[in-house]
Design a protein around this motif. Structure first.
Motif, short mmCIF file in Angstrom:
data_model
loop_
_atom_site.label_atom_id
_atom_site.label_comp_id
_atom_site.label_asym_id
_atom_site.label_seq_id
_atom_site.Cartn_x
_atom_site.Cartn_y
_atom_site.Cartn_z
N ARG A 32 0.80 -1.22 0.00
CA ARG A 32 0.00 0.00 0.00
C ARG A 32 0.84 1.27 0.00
O ARG A 32 0.29 2.38 -0.08
N MET A 33 2.15 1.14 0.09
CA MET A 33 3.03 2.30 -0.17
C MET A 33 3.17 2.39 -1.69
O MET A 33 4.17 2.03 -2.28
N ALA A 34 2.12 2.89 -2.32
CA ALA A 34 1.97 2.78 -3.76
C ALA A 34 2.01 4.14 -4.44
O ALA A 34 1.40 5.10 -3.97
N THR A 35 2.72 4.19 -5.56
CA THR A 35 2.83 5.40 -6.37
C THR A 35 2.55 5.04 -7.81
O THR A 35 3.07 4.05 -8.32
N ARG A 36 1.75 5.85 -8.47
CA ARG A 36 1.41 5.60 -9.87
C ARG A 36 2.11 6.63 -10.76
O ARG A 36 2.07 7.83 -10.50
N ARG A 37 2.76 6.14 -11.82
CA ARG A 37 3.33 7.04 -12.83
C ARG A 37 2.22 7.47 -13.77
O ARG A 37 1.53 6.63 -14.34
N ILE A 38 2.08 8.77 -13.93
CA ILE A 38 0.95 9.26 -14.70
C ILE A 38 1.24 10.69 -15.18
O ILE A 38 1.80 11.51 -14.44
N ALA A 39 0.91 10.96 -16.45
CA ALA A 39 1.01 12.30 -17.03
C ALA A 39 2.39 12.92 -16.82
O ALA A 39 2.52 14.11 -16.52
N GLY A 40 3.43 12.09 -16.95
CA GLY A 40 4.79 12.59 -16.83
C GLY A 40 5.24 12.87 -15.41
O GLY A 40 6.31 13.45 -15.19
N THR A 41 4.46 12.45 -14.42
CA THR A 41 4.84 12.67 -13.04
C THR A 41 4.42 11.44 -12.22
O THR A 41 4.21 10.36 -12.77
N ARG A 42 4.30 11.61 -10.91
CA ARG A 42 3.91 10.51 -10.03
C ARG A 42 2.83 11.00 -9.07
O ARG A 42 2.74 12.18 -8.77
#
Length: 357
Positions: free
Chosen positions: A43-53
């Motif tokens: 759950r220490m989760a980060t999504r890469r999206i739209a050139g950022t996180r």
């Protein structure tokens, strides 16, 4: 890998599983970590999206508890700069009884510019980890070892479909652990399985929303708001304020458990996301109602509401087995770290079993 018998197999690459694996590996045990996801950290989760996180799971770290304070001090010295733990704010806001005000509690809240998933990556350094590997069943071999049957996915078809170990750590949410053990027909003690089944979790729905760059200079003064009595909201944060040189405003909106339970199985998650966004816009910041893009994530086991009173759950019948996680002894990251440590300690006390099976 089929011919290798590990000392310990750890199922789950969250904070608890990684902590346990590191402790055992440092003590000289051969360890393999198995996880169904494509990355570590749980759950220490980060999504890469739209050139950022954007962080769509754990929001920040706060120095509450001995293990978490030790982790915070370690992360402050990690390299490079974007992977170092940094102070985000000393003040969170609360929306209660239709009023927005700073929380009465003032303390440091820490984030990592590269994303909270970096914590998992740092905890995983040097470990033998096999990702995209869901353990679908467990068996006991004639040689008295654990055998984990791995579900083959598109990106691991060339890897062995079984992993064998003398001892087993299950560091996944309790409902998943109970299903795995029960479906495998493993003859554990009845009280052991009953204890796992007694644990209860609450779900959460998280929305990541990106906005026009024109709004970058017109953001609210607060960085995050907690809700205690809203019908559907639990938390809203300006996630882009965590990033170095952010150019686009990104907000993360998280639902409360009642709303998540109602819509967890909804087929149209975008419609669900719009309900959360609209409520946040009406309550906090009108500009939230016009995102350029959104992404939604369902957390079925977001928060442990009914944990066990022990730091880890152990048995030696039929073979050494220990369950660990935030659901052992509490419901936060501190509990997960402590549980992983205690699980490793218990297995080390079983050294005579590990070495002589």
């Amino acid at each position: 890998m089929n011919s290798i018998i590990f000392d310990v197999a750890v199922i789950g690459a969250g904070a608890s599983g990684l902590t346990c694996a590191q402790q055992l590996q440092n003590a000289g045990y051969s360890v393999i970590v198995l996880d169904k996801s494509r990355g570590v950290g749980g759950r220490m989760a980060t999504r890469r999206i739209a050139g950022t996180r954007a962080d769509h799971g754990v929001r920040y770290l706060e120095p509450q508890g001995e293990k978490l304070q030790q982790l915070i001090q370690y992360l402050k010295t990690s390299e490079p700069l974007e992977n170092q733990l940094q102070l985000w704010t000393n003040t969170l806001y609360e929306f209660k009884e239709n009023q927005l005000q700073p929380s009465t509690i003032s303390q440091p809240y820490y984030i990592i510019p590269s994303g909270m998933s970096t914590v998992g990556k740092i905890l995983a350094q040097g470990l033998n980890i096999r990702l995209s590997s869901r353990v679908e069943s467990l068996t006991i071999t004639p040689e008295n070892t654990w055998q984990c049957q791995i579900e083959l996915s598109d990106n691991n078809t060339e890897l062995p479909h079984t992993v064998t170990a003398k001892s087993l750590v299950i560091a996944i949410p309790a409902p998943q652990a109970s299903i795995l053990i029960a479906d495998s027909n493993i003859a554990v003690e009845p009280n052991f399985l009953d204890s796992i089944k007694s644990v209860e979790y609450a779900p959460c729905i998280t929305v990541i929303a990106g906005y026009s760059t024109a709004k970058q200079n017109n953001l609210p003064e607060w960085k995050a708001v907690n809700f205690s009595d809203d019908q559907i909201l639990d938390w809203v944060g300006v996630d882009s304020s965590k990033r170095l040189n952010a150019t686009q405003p990104i907000f993360v909106i998280q639902s409360n458990s009642n709303f998540a339970e109602q819509y967890l199985e909804a087929s149209d998650l975008n419609a669900v996301a719009k309900k959360l966004i609209h409520q946040a816009a009406n309550t906090l910041f009108p500009g939230l109602d016009t995102p350029e893009w959104i992404q939604v994530h369902r957390w079925r086991y977001a928060f442990c509401q009914k944990p066990l009173s022990v730091s880890c759950l152990t048995t030696i019948i039929p073979l050494p087995l220990v369950c660990a996680g935030d659901w052992c002894g509490g419901n936060k990251i501190e509990s997960a770290l402590k549980s992983g440590t205690q699980a490793a300690h218990w297995l080390q006390t079983q050294t005579h079993l590990l070495k002589n099976l």
